[in-house]
Design a protein around this motif. Structure first.
Motif, PDB file in Angstrom:
ATOM      1  N   ALA A 168      78.599  45.931-102.456  1.00  0.00           N
ATOM      2  CA  ALA A 168      79.499  45.003-103.133  1.00  0.00           C
ATOM      3  C   ALA A 168      79.975  45.559-104.469  1.00  0.00           C
ATOM      4  O   ALA A 168      81.153  45.410-104.839  1.00  0.00           O
ATOM      5  CB  ALA A 168      78.798  43.663-103.339  1.00  0.00           C
ATOM      6  N   LEU A 219      88.457  38.695-100.185  1.00  0.00           N
ATOM      7  CA  LEU A 219      87.028  38.952 -99.983  1.00  0.00           C
ATOM      8  C   LEU A 219      86.211  37.678-100.138  1.00  0.00           C
ATOM      9  O   LEU A 219      85.323  37.389 -99.321  1.00  0.00           O
ATOM     10  CB  LEU A 219      86.549  40.008-100.980  1.00  0.00           C
ATOM     11  CG  LEU A 219      87.095  41.426-100.805  1.00  0.00           C
ATOM     12  CD1 LEU A 219      86.685  42.292-102.001  1.00  0.00           C
ATOM     13  CD2 LEU A 219      86.599  42.051 -99.515  1.00  0.00           C
ATOM     14  N   TRP A 273      83.829  35.970 -97.306  1.00  0.00           N
ATOM     15  CA  TRP A 273      82.409  35.747 -97.589  1.00  0.00           C
ATOM     16  C   TRP A 273      82.061  34.257 -97.508  1.00  0.00           C
ATOM     17  O   TRP A 273      80.984  33.895 -97.030  1.00  0.00           O
ATOM     18  CB  TRP A 273      82.056  36.315 -98.958  1.00  0.00           C
ATOM     19  CG  TRP A 273      82.128  37.809 -99.005  1.00  0.00           C
ATOM     20  CD1 TRP A 273      82.142  38.660 -97.922  1.00  0.00           C
ATOM     21  CD2 TRP A 273      82.219  38.641-100.166  1.00  0.00           C
ATOM     22  NE1 TRP A 273      82.231  39.963 -98.344  1.00  0.00           N
ATOM     23  CE2 TRP A 273      82.272  39.997 -99.698  1.00  0.00           C
ATOM     24  CE3 TRP A 273      82.244  38.393-101.528  1.00  0.00           C
ATOM     25  CZ2 TRP A 273      82.362  41.071-100.583  1.00  0.00           C
ATOM     26  CZ3 TRP A 273      82.329  39.474-102.414  1.00  0.00           C
ATOM     27  CH2 TRP A 273      82.388  40.796-101.946  1.00  0.00           C
ATOM     28  N   ASP A 296      81.640  33.362 -93.871  1.00  0.00           N
ATOM     29  CA  ASP A 296      80.359  33.833 -93.327  1.00  0.00           C
ATOM     30  C   ASP A 296      79.193  32.980 -93.814  1.00  0.00           C
ATOM     31  O   ASP A 296      78.318  32.588 -93.028  1.00  0.00           O
ATOM     32  CB  ASP A 296      80.129  35.294 -93.723  1.00  0.00           C
ATOM     33  CG  ASP A 296      81.050  36.251 -92.985  1.00  0.00           C
ATOM     34  OD1 ASP A 296      81.616  35.852 -91.958  1.00  0.00           O
ATOM     35  OD2 ASP A 296      81.207  37.404 -93.451  1.00  0.00           O
ATOM     36  N   ILE A 297      79.170  32.703 -95.116  1.00  0.00           N
ATOM     37  CA  ILE A 297      78.057  31.936 -95.688  1.00  0.00           C
ATOM     38  C   ILE A 297      78.050  30.515 -95.154  1.00  0.00           C
ATOM     39  O   ILE A 297      76.996  29.972 -94.776  1.00  0.00           O
ATOM     40  CB  ILE A 297      78.142  31.942 -97.224  1.00  0.00           C
ATOM     41  CG1 ILE A 297      77.907  33.362 -97.764  1.00  0.00           C
ATOM     42  CG2 ILE A 297      77.126  30.977 -97.836  1.00  0.00           C
ATOM     43  CD1 ILE A 297      78.185  33.510 -99.242  1.00  0.00           C
ATOM     44  N   THR A 349      85.426  27.690 -96.546  1.00  0.00           N
ATOM     45  CA  THR A 349      86.556  28.585 -96.807  1.00  0.00           C
ATOM     46  C   THR A 349      87.712  27.823 -97.438  1.00  0.00           C
ATOM     47  O   THR A 349      88.357  28.314 -98.382  1.00  0.00           O
ATOM     48  CB  THR A 349      87.019  29.262 -95.506  1.00  0.00           C
ATOM     49  OG1 THR A 349      85.905  29.893 -94.873  1.00  0.00           O
ATOM     50  CG2 THR A 349      88.087  30.315 -95.791  1.00  0.00           C
ATOM     51  N   ARG A 395      80.544  45.189 -90.926  1.00  0.00           N
ATOM     52  CA  ARG A 395      80.782  44.482 -92.187  1.00  0.00           C
ATOM     53  C   ARG A 395      82.236  44.059 -92.346  1.00  0.00           C
ATOM     54  O   ARG A 395      82.519  43.059 -93.026  1.00  0.00           O
ATOM     55  CB  ARG A 395      80.392  45.364 -93.380  1.00  0.00           C
ATOM     56  CG  ARG A 395      78.926  45.737 -93.493  1.00  0.00           C
ATOM     57  CD  ARG A 395      78.041  44.513 -93.633  1.00  0.00           C
ATOM     58  NE  ARG A 395      77.571  44.011 -92.353  1.00  0.00           N
ATOM     59  CZ  ARG A 395      77.226  42.759 -92.123  1.00  0.00           C
ATOM     60  NH1 ARG A 395      77.328  41.854 -93.064  1.00  0.00           N
ATOM     61  NH2 ARG A 395      76.791  42.385 -90.931  1.00  0.00           N
TER      62      ARG A 395
END
Length: 329
Positions: A36, A206, A210, A213-214, A248, A310
């Motif tokens: 990161a 980004l 992320w 995903d979280i 999101t 990734r």
């Protein structure tokens, strides 16, 4: 009495215990933090470091893709594919960044768009010139693709019959460019705003991915019951997808703190694209890995797999965002 001496007894010395290495979770955290920092630092520093970083990323992703294709029995021309991928990324970078720096060379207004040949025409530019420039750009890409195909066919002819299935090999080589190189090249179009390179736009994308995903992980662990695609990725659930979608959208709203100049509608549309096509991109890569019988695309990041693991979500998100940019002008 016996004169014999007792045998020497070896003295046992205690060996120091080996220190345990970092746990899998610690490894994941360490490598995630390093990755990161490199990613955010290269994007923040300048457009040149941004370009070099993602050019290197797409090269590594291509190599991982071609390695998986070889596991399935095909023999893609990996170095020809990598060279073509670098050319594609370099051309998109040069066109988008070069246009922003010197629009007058093309007869366009400053900051018109990241798609100069299609929507950056000025009021003084004749429609015939606009059509020629748009058609010329498309024709150039067609010639590049056709010549690449010729090179790949020649390689298979020279190597026949040692390379097995020639057109399967050609198809695998070209698939890597369509699946990896072209989508990653669209990072360039996202990075450019009306005033040129803007690292906040990449940061925002980004953060959206992320957040997806979280949110999906947290909601899936807590509420997950209904499988999303059990034959592809048994751990994914509809509840997880819904959680990722909501987080999101919340991130899209919260990006106003970093990008107050971007309208809320635009941020929410981008968030919606990420929330829908990000998980599909993840499923697509999971399907690819299952089809060739590998667990991870690579081993570059212990605990995280390869770079293709990734960045898989971006491979479907970026083309859709590029299309929306093109339609919006």
């Amino acid at each position: 009495m016996s004169n014999s001496t007792p045998p020497n007894t070896p003295v046992l010395t205690e060996q120091p215990e080996a220190k345990p290495g970092p746990s899998n979770l610690q490894q994941r955290v360490i490598y995630a933090s390093i990755g990161a920092a490199m990613l955010l630092g290269s994007v923040w520093y300048s457009s040149w470091t941004f370009g070099l970083f993602f050019a290197a990323v797409q090269v590594k992703m291509l190599l991982e893709f071609y390695r998986m294709m070889r596991a399935d029995g095909t023999k893609p021309a990996k170095w020809i594919g990598v060279a073509a991928g670098v050319i594609v990324f370099g051309l998109v970078y040069s066109i988008t960044h070069g246009f922003q720096q010197s629009p007058d060379l093309f007869g366009y207004r400053q900051g018109a768009t990241v798609y100069p040949a299609l929507t950056g025409v000025s009021e003084e530019t004749p429609m015939s010139l606009w059509l020629v420039s748009a058609g010329g750009a498309a024709y150039g890409w067609l010639v590049f693709g056709a010549m690449l195909f010729v090179v790949l066919v020649l390689k298979e002819i020279v190597g026949w019959p040692n390379n097995g299935r020639p057109f399967a090999n050609i198809g695998a080589t070209l698939a890597g460019l369509f699946y990896v190189s072209m989508p990653i090249s669209f990072f360039n179009t996202v990075a450019l705003g009306p005033t040129g390179y803007d690292y906040r736009r990449i940061f925002g994308l980004l953060f959206l991915v992320w957040a997806s995903d979280i949110g999906a992980y947290a909601a899936g662990k807590t509420f997950g019951k209904h499988k999303l695609a059990p034959s592809i990725s048994p751990g994914k659930t509809w509840e997880g997808w819904a959680g990722g979608f909501l987080l999101t959208l919340a991130m899209g709203w919260g990006l106003s703190l970093m990008m107050p100049d971007v309208p809320l509608t635009h941020r929410l549309i981008a968030a919606g694209v990420v929330a829908i096509f990000g998980p599909i991109g993840d499923l697509a890569e999971s399907m690819l890995k299952r089809s060739v019988g590998v667990k991870d695309s690579g081993t570059m990041m212990p605990g995280h797999g390869g770079l293709l693991d990734r960045f898989d979500a971006f491979l479907l998100v970026l083309p859709v965002l590029a299309l929306l940019q093109l339609l919006a002008g």
